[in-house]
Design an enzyme around this catalytic site. Structure first.
Site, PDB file in Angstrom:
ATOM      1  N   ARG A  43     -17.565  19.031  14.313  1.00  0.00           N
ATOM      2  CA  ARG A  43     -17.511  17.569  14.342  1.00  0.00           C
ATOM      3  C   ARG A  43     -16.116  17.043  14.023  1.00  0.00           C
ATOM      4  NH1 ARG A  43     -22.866  15.063  11.340  1.00  0.00           N
ATOM      5  NH2 ARG A  43     -24.434  15.781  12.835  1.00  0.00           N
ATOM      6  N   ASP A  84     -21.342  17.073  18.331  1.00  0.00           N
ATOM      7  CA  ASP A  84     -22.412  16.816  17.371  1.00  0.00           C
ATOM      8  C   ASP A  84     -23.520  17.833  17.641  1.00  0.00           C
ATOM      9  OD1 ASP A  84     -24.500  15.952  15.829  1.00  0.00           O
ATOM     10  OD2 ASP A  84     -24.515  13.890  16.593  1.00  0.00           O
ATOM     11  N   VAL A  85     -23.726  18.778  16.717  1.00  0.00           N
ATOM     12  CA  VAL A  85     -24.671  19.865  16.981  1.00  0.00           C
ATOM     13  C   VAL A  85     -26.110  19.385  16.982  1.00  0.00           C
ATOM     14  CG1 VAL A  85     -23.116  21.622  16.052  1.00  0.00           C
ATOM     15  CG2 VAL A  85     -24.787  20.529  14.541  1.00  0.00           C
ATOM     16  N   LYS A 134     -27.546  34.664   7.303  1.00  0.00           N
ATOM     17  CA  LYS A 134     -28.644  34.460   6.352  1.00  0.00           C
ATOM     18  C   LYS A 134     -28.442  33.158   5.584  1.00  0.00           C
ATOM     19  CE  LYS A 134     -26.436  35.372   2.281  1.00  0.00           C
ATOM     20  NZ  LYS A 134     -26.428  34.554   1.060  1.00  0.00           N
ATOM     21  N   HIS A 164     -23.444  40.953   6.501  1.00  0.00           N
ATOM     22  CA  HIS A 164     -22.208  41.738   6.503  1.00  0.00           C
ATOM     23  C   HIS A 164     -22.260  42.925   5.546  1.00  0.00           C
ATOM     24  CE1 HIS A 164     -21.343  39.222   2.958  1.00  0.00           C
ATOM     25  NE2 HIS A 164     -20.478  40.158   2.606  1.00  0.00           N
ATOM     26  N   GLU A 202     -20.921  39.662 -10.865  1.00  0.00           N
ATOM     27  CA  GLU A 202     -19.555  39.209 -10.620  1.00  0.00           C
ATOM     28  C   GLU A 202     -19.089  38.243 -11.702  1.00  0.00           C
ATOM     29  OE1 GLU A 202     -19.534  37.383  -6.773  1.00  0.00           O
ATOM     30  OE2 GLU A 202     -21.326  36.207  -7.168  1.00  0.00           O
ATOM     31  N   ASP A 221     -30.048  33.851  -2.650  1.00  0.00           N
ATOM     32  CA  ASP A 221     -28.686  34.055  -2.170  1.00  0.00           C
ATOM     33  C   ASP A 221     -28.347  35.527  -2.018  1.00  0.00           C
ATOM     34  OD1 ASP A 221     -26.046  33.067  -1.446  1.00  0.00           O
ATOM     35  OD2 ASP A 221     -25.368  33.843  -3.381  1.00  0.00           O
ATOM     36  N   HIS A 226     -29.240  40.547   0.958  1.00  0.00           N
ATOM     37  CA  HIS A 226     -28.273  41.627   0.776  1.00  0.00           C
ATOM     38  C   HIS A 226     -28.861  42.828   0.035  1.00  0.00           C
ATOM     39  CE1 HIS A 226     -25.306  39.010   2.368  1.00  0.00           C
ATOM     40  NE2 HIS A 226     -25.051  38.331   1.273  1.00  0.00           N
ATOM     41  N   LYS A 326     -23.898  35.730 -11.833  1.00  0.00           N
ATOM     42  CA  LYS A 326     -22.595  35.082 -11.745  1.00  0.00           C
ATOM     43  C   LYS A 326     -22.038  34.813 -13.145  1.00  0.00           C
ATOM     44  CE  LYS A 326     -22.637  32.699  -7.301  1.00  0.00           C
ATOM     45  NZ  LYS A 326     -21.377  33.345  -6.911  1.00  0.00           N
TER      46      LYS A 326
END
Length: 451
Positions: A43, A84-85, A134, A164, A202, A221, A226, A326
């Site tokens: 956009r 505009d998707v 995802k 990935h 992490e 997430d 993953h 996290k």
């Protein structure tokens, strides 16, 4: 090889950090055809010249390790369409052209159904492919509906649900270590392996991602996609080949074998928590609930742990611990295969002998085997570690995935039934957490996590 790549979300973070450097890497490795063209769709109010300048800037920032010739080639292959998707006619115009096209949806998942429906109306040329990041749906019902819409657009082997993690070097090394070494495969079962830990911990905190993360949380997430993918590679039966059907059939078998969690199981075998204020290195980290864009009442977790068992002959008695967090004190990103202790030690000075552990390092990539060897005195035992450092790949994980899309190799993409089974595994956890059966614990940022 498909020669037209249309990238929706062409000015987003995923494109800048991963997809553009991946294209530069493929060019440098000589694996990107000279005729391949990139059309960026977004956009943003810019033209093709503006977009090429933006690509050059992003490659300087995120792909500066690649030669200037490779970065310039990516700039030269690109043009841009402001679109505009949510407008079906505009979407159809963006993918129009001669020959098959690979359409990459680097977009928020909530937009997938509408864009896929618009692409269906656009009548993609035969041989076209579509790529989705995802999560694949927000729950099991959403995954099924998305699969239905995708099935109306293209055949299953033309749908690339990419993760990935599956293209990371060490993840691939899990398959090599298991399937190409006779010394390991006879031990790869519940008789010899007590626990498998699949961990992604992490020091990174929210880092401005509240708009996405606060609606998702650590379980959705990381674990739902993953880490469950890593579970599949560790636990699957040896496939006949590594082709798309054989490999993906065996992965689905693993997910189907995960023992369903009752409410009591969720209470006993899962944990959730979020971080409080703390310090990581020289950084002061505010509490997650105080981060910009976070709704504290939503109760989003930044730490999630789930312990699973598989109802299969091979894995009876083995626990699979999936954990992510996290704002922790240290990075730990690995698959740790913990073997059972030996039944008897004849050594006079044995002391505390730790069980053998085979560790697949994910980031940094590497392989370590923790053994027990001889100590300084006779009949004394001492820890011994054997470590292999992995050579960095010539092409990063996203480069491998893009090449698979362009060449049509779907082995590392996630099949529709696999996406649904992944949601089946975690839905009881999500439901129990939402009803408050498992308390939301807290831990200081910069600590080892909840006590």
């Amino acid at each position: 090889m498909i020669e037209r790549l249309v990238l929706f979300g062409a000015t987003g973070d995923l494109t800048a950090r991963y997809l553009l450097p991946a294209l530069a890497a493929l060019h440098e490795a000589g694996q990107l055809g000279a005729a391949v063209r990139l059309t960026g769709v977004s956009r943003e109010d810019m033209d093709s010249a503006d977009y090429r300048a933006w690509i050059a800037e992003q490659l300087e920032r995120h792909g500066g390790t690649y030669p200037a010739t490779a970065r310039e080639a990516v700039v030269a292959m690109a043009d841009y369409r402001r679109t505009d998707v949510t407008d079906p006619a505009a979407v159809a115009d963006a993918v129009a052209g001669e020959g098959p096209v690979a359409v990459y949806l680097a977009l928020p998942p909530a937009l997938f159904p509408g864009v896929v429906t618009a692409l269906h109306a656009a009548r993609l040329p035969t041989g076209s492919r579509i790529v989705l990041e995802k999560p694949f749906g927000e729950n099991l019902a959403g995954a099924r509906e998305l699969n239905r819409i995708l099935g109306e657009l293209l055949p299953e082997n033309a749908v690339f649900r990419v993760d990935h993690f599956l293209a990371m070097t060490t993840v691939q090394n899990i398959l090599g270590s298991r399937l190409a070494n006779r010394v390991l495969e006879p031990l790869w079962n519940g008789v010899h392996i007590d626990e498998v830990e699949i961990v992604w911990e992490e020091t990174l905190a929210l880092e401005g991602r509240a708009g996405y993360y606060d609606h998702v949380g650590a379980l959705k997430d990381m674990i739902q996609n993953h880490l469950l993918q890593l579970l599949c590679l560790v636990a699957m039966e040896p496939p006949i080949t590594l082709g798309e059907r054989d490999l993906r059939d065996r992965k689905v078998d693993v997910l189907r074998s995960v023992r369903p969690l009752t409410e009591d199981d969720v209470v006993r075998r899962t944990r959730r928590a979020r971080y409080l204020p703390g310090r990581i290195g020289d950084r002061d980290i505010p509490a997650y609930a105080d981060e910009d864009g976070v709704d504290p009442g939503r109760g989003t977790e930044t730490f999630a742990e789930i312990r699973l068992q598989l109802d299969s002959w091979r894995w009876a008695g083995t626990t699979f611990r999936l954990c992510t967090g996290k704002a922790l004190a240290a990075e730990r990103k690995e698959v740790a295969v913990r073997f059972r202790p030996v039944p008897h030690l004849p050594f006079r000075h044995a002391g505390d002998v730790l069980p053998n552990v085979l560790r697949f390092g994910l980031e940094p990539e590497g392989l370590t085997l923790d053994l027990t060897g001889t100590g300084a005195r006779p009949q004394e035992l001492a820890p011994l570690s054997l470590t292999a450092h992995m050579e960095p790949p010539a092409v990063p994980a996203y480069g491998r995935l893009l090449l698979d899309v362009l060449t049509g190799d779907a082995a590392l993409s996630i099949r529709g039934d696999e996406a649904e089974e992944s949601w089946r595994v975690v839905e009881p956890v999500l439901a129990a957490w939402q009803s408050g059966l498992v308390p939301l614990e807290e831990y200081p940022a910069g600590s080892a996590g909840p006590a």
